[in-house]
Design an enzyme around this catalytic site. Sequence first.
Site: not given
Length: 978
Positions: A163, A298, A336
Amino acid sequence: MGDVAIVGIDCAFPGAAGVQAYWDLLMRGGDGIAPVPAQRWEARDFPAVCGSGGFIDDADVFDSDFFSVTPREAAAMDPHHRLLLPCAWRALEDSGRAPGDLAGTETGVFVGVMGGEWGRLTMSDLARVTPMLGSGSSAGMAANRISYHFNLTGPSLAVDTACSSSLVAVHLAAGSLLSGECDTALAGGVNIVLSPSLGMVYGQLGLAAADGRCKPFSADADGIGRSDGVGLVVLRRLADALADGQRIYAVLRGSAVNQDGRSNGVIAPNRWSQQRVLNSAYRRAGVAPDRVAFVEAHGTGTVLGDAIECAALGAVHAVPRDTPCAIGSVKGNLGHTEGAAGIAGLIKTALALHHRIVPASLFADRENPQLRLGERGLRLLKAPMRLPRGETLAGVSSFGMGGTNAHAVLGSAPRTPRGAGADGARGRAARDAAGVFTVSADTPEALRRNLAAQADAVAGRPRGAAAALCRSSNLVKTGLPHRFAVAVRDTGELVDALRRAATTDTGAEQGRPWGRPVVAFLFTGQGSEYPGMTAGLHRESPLYRRHLAEADEALAPHLGESVRDLVLGGDERVHRPRFAQPALFAVGYALARTLTSLGVTPAAVLGHSLGEYAAAVTAGALGLEEAARLVARRGALTDELPAGGGMIATGTGPGELAGLLAAEPGTAVAAVNGPSDTVVSGPLDALERITRRLTGRGVRVGRLPVTHAFHSPLMAPAAAGLRTETVRCAAPAVPLASTRHGRVLRHDLMDAGYWAGQIEEPVLMDTALAALVADVAPTHLIEIGPRRVLLQIAARGGRAPAVEHLHPAPGPAATGLELAEAVAALYRGGLDPLWEELYEPGHRGVEPLAPYVFSSARRSWDRESFVQPARPATVTVADAPHPADGAGEGLDGDDPVLHAVVQAVAEVGGHPAERLVREARFYEDLGFDSVMVMQLKNRVEARLPRVGEVSVQEMLPALRSVGALADFLSDVLMARSS
C-alpha cells in the site's frame, strides 16, 4: 535533502476522472463508492466479498492507436499499463511540456504497483500463454512501458511495497533527481481491482468494511473498502523548475522510508516505526513538527490501524503549538487505492497547498473518541481549512502491509516575482497582443475531438487576452502529426475559431504536413514605401522592434539621423531616394531577421532591385554594416540625379515593346517580372507617348510611384559612383536568386561591379524566380517588404503554382496580426517555430489547458476471452481461419502476395481491415516490434510456401510498409520461380 518541485499532475480516481474532477470531489465532500460493475465480476457469485467499492469509469478504454500498440498487444497488456500511458501523457502536458520534447532525455519513471493480479489471471492457463501476455503481465513493465513509448532513457522501475508503493516511488524519484541521475521524473502509482481475491483475504483477516467504505478515524470505522486509482506527478529540482518558469503546485521538502523489521506480525502496523519515519522525514526536510499544519494520514479506517497511526502522529506532533495539527485521509472519499494510495494522498496535499485550502475529511462528523486526538495535539478536519499567507508545510503518510513505511513533507510553492512586462500587460497594447493557438493530435478525428475540448475549456474562462494562453499551447500542444493553428488576440475569437475547426472535416487552420516547409524570402524593392510603414508590426512585435533598431543603428552614421523614427513617424521624406532606400532596407532586414529569429530559415532568397541588399545580408553575402553603408551611398547617389525620369508597368512582353522603345531614345526595359509583365524606364515625356500607344492597343499600363528612371541608362552616374566602392563580401551561404543575372548565385561575389551593374541593368525577376523554384521547389513564398508586390507578380507569372503566399506586413491596412498568421501557416505546413520569441516577456506565464482527450472507441477487459492463442505457423492458406474478416478488401484483389501479407499482419496484430492499406507503416502506424516481426515472418512463410524461408535480415529493409513488404516478397517469389 534538496527541494523538489511538483510541476505536473494527472490522475483518475473513482468518481473523479481528472485533476479538476478530483479536487471538486474532495471539496464537495463526495465519494466514488458504487456497486461492483458486472464487467469486473458478478457480486452475487462472491457473497463473502462486499458488493461495493471504488471503480474507475471506463478503465477498459485504451487508445492503442495513439501509442502505436496493436489491438492484439493492447488486449494482452495489463490494464494497469493501459491506464498509466495516457496518465503519463497528460501529466507531462500539465507540466507545461509537449511530451514528445522529452524523447531521448534521461527522464526517470518510478511507478508504484501492488501485486501482479493480471499475470495470475492470464498466465495460469499454459495453453493460452503468448509472448504478448508474457510482457503484458509483468508488474515491472508498468514503468518500462512509459519509458519505451515516450522514449525516456532515465531510470525506469516499478516499486511494490504494497500500500505504500506509490509514495515510495515518489521518494525514489526525488532521490534520483537530487543525485543528478535525471532532470525530470514521473512518479506515482496505479491500482485496479481486477478480481475479488484480495477482498476475500481482507475479509478473512477481519479488515474488510461491510459496506465497502473506508471511514478513517470515525467511530463507525470497520475496515477497508478496495478501489481503483491512477496518479502521476512530474517532478523537477526546484531550482530548475523556477529557472524554466514552470507552474509549481507544491514543493517536496523531504521524505523518508523505513521498515517495521521484526515486529508483531509481518502484516501488522508498528507504531514505533511510523514515529521514526515521520521524524526522519522532518529531519531530512529541515523542519520541526510544530511547523506542519496538516497531515494527510494513511487512515485506512481499520480500528487497529487508525489507533496505531494516531498514537504515532501524536508522539511526534504533541508539542507546544498554536493550533493542533489537522489530519484527514482521502480514503474516506475514494476507498483504499492500495498501490496508488500514497499518490492519491500526495496529489490531494499538493492541490490543497496550491489552492490554499484543505478539504474536510469524510466521516469526520463522528470522530472516534478512543483515538484521543485532542490530547495528542491532533484534530480531525470536519470542515475545509483555509491556509494562511506565507509558507505552509504538510505531511503525507503511506504505510505498506508488509511494513514499509513512507512519509513526505510538502511545502507551498515559493512566491515568484512577476516578469518585467507583467504589470504592463494590463495596458491596451498587451491586451490586444496577438498569439498563435496550437492544437495537435494523432488523427483528423482526434484533432476535431481535442479542438472541441479546448473550445469548451477556453469558453469557461473569462473573456480576455489570449497571448499567454497561446504561448502555453505552443509549449504543450504541438508534438503530434495533425496540426491546427490560428492567430488570435482574445479568447472570444479563439473559441469561435476552435469550434469552427472542430465541426469541419478540413479547413485552412488544420492539416497534416509530411515534411518541413521549404521557404523562400522575396525582398521588395523601391516603390513599396509609404509613411508609417510597418508601424502596426513595430507596435506588436518585440522581435521586429529589436531588429529594426539594429538596422537603424547600422544606418545612422551614414544618414545622420534615425531611419526608424523617419519610418514610424509618418515622414513624407520617405519617398525621396536618399531616405526611401535606407528605409526599405531597414524594413526588409528587420522583417527577415524577425522571421529567422522565429525559426523560419529560408531555403533561398530573392531581392527585386533594392531588395537585393537585404537579401544579400540574409544570405550571408554582405554584413549588416557593409550593406547599410552601400544602401545609404546608393540612396545619396540616386537622390543627386536630375529629376524627370519615371517608370511604367505594362501588361506585355519585352518583344512587343522593342519597336516602341527603339523609337524613344533614353527608354529601356527596367524589369521583366513575367511573360507579360514588363516595366519600362525613361524620360517622363517618352513614357507618356508609349503609354498612349499601348493603351490604344488595349494593353494594361500603370505609372509606378517612383522619382527616377531606375534600371535605365539615366542611372549611369550613380552606377559609376558605386563602381568606385570597396565592398567586403562573401559567397552566399544561402542560395540567392539574382535578379541582375536571372540565375542562382552560389559562389559569385556581390562586389562593387555587381552593385554598379545592378542599378542600371534590367531586373530579371521572371527568370530569377523560375531559377529559384527549379532549385529549391519552395512550398511557401514570403514577401519581405512593406507592401504586397512580389507575391502578386509571382501569382501573375505562374512560376510557382500551388505554393502558399505569406506576408507579415502587407501594407497600410496591416494590423500587426499578420506576423502571427504567417507563423501559424508555417506551423501547419510542418515548421516547429521558436515560439518563445513571438511573445512579450509579460505573456510568458503558464496558463492551464484542457488535457489531451484520447479515443474511447476501443475497449478490452479480462472477463472477455479476447486473448486468443497464437495459431501454429504451419497452417496453410487454404485451411487457416481468418481472424480479421475482410482484411485486405479494397486492396488489389489480383495480388495474392499482398493479400497474404495483409492476412498475416491481421493475425499478428489484430488490426481491423480498414487499417491495413499498402501505405501502413509497420512501426509507426501498426505498432510492430521485434517479437511481432518474428511472428509475421512465420505467418508469411506459412501463407506463401513457394517463397520459402526468408531471414529477418532480408525482410528488415522491406518493413517500411505493408506494400513494401508485399513488393519484396513478390520479387523473392519471382526470383525463386525463375
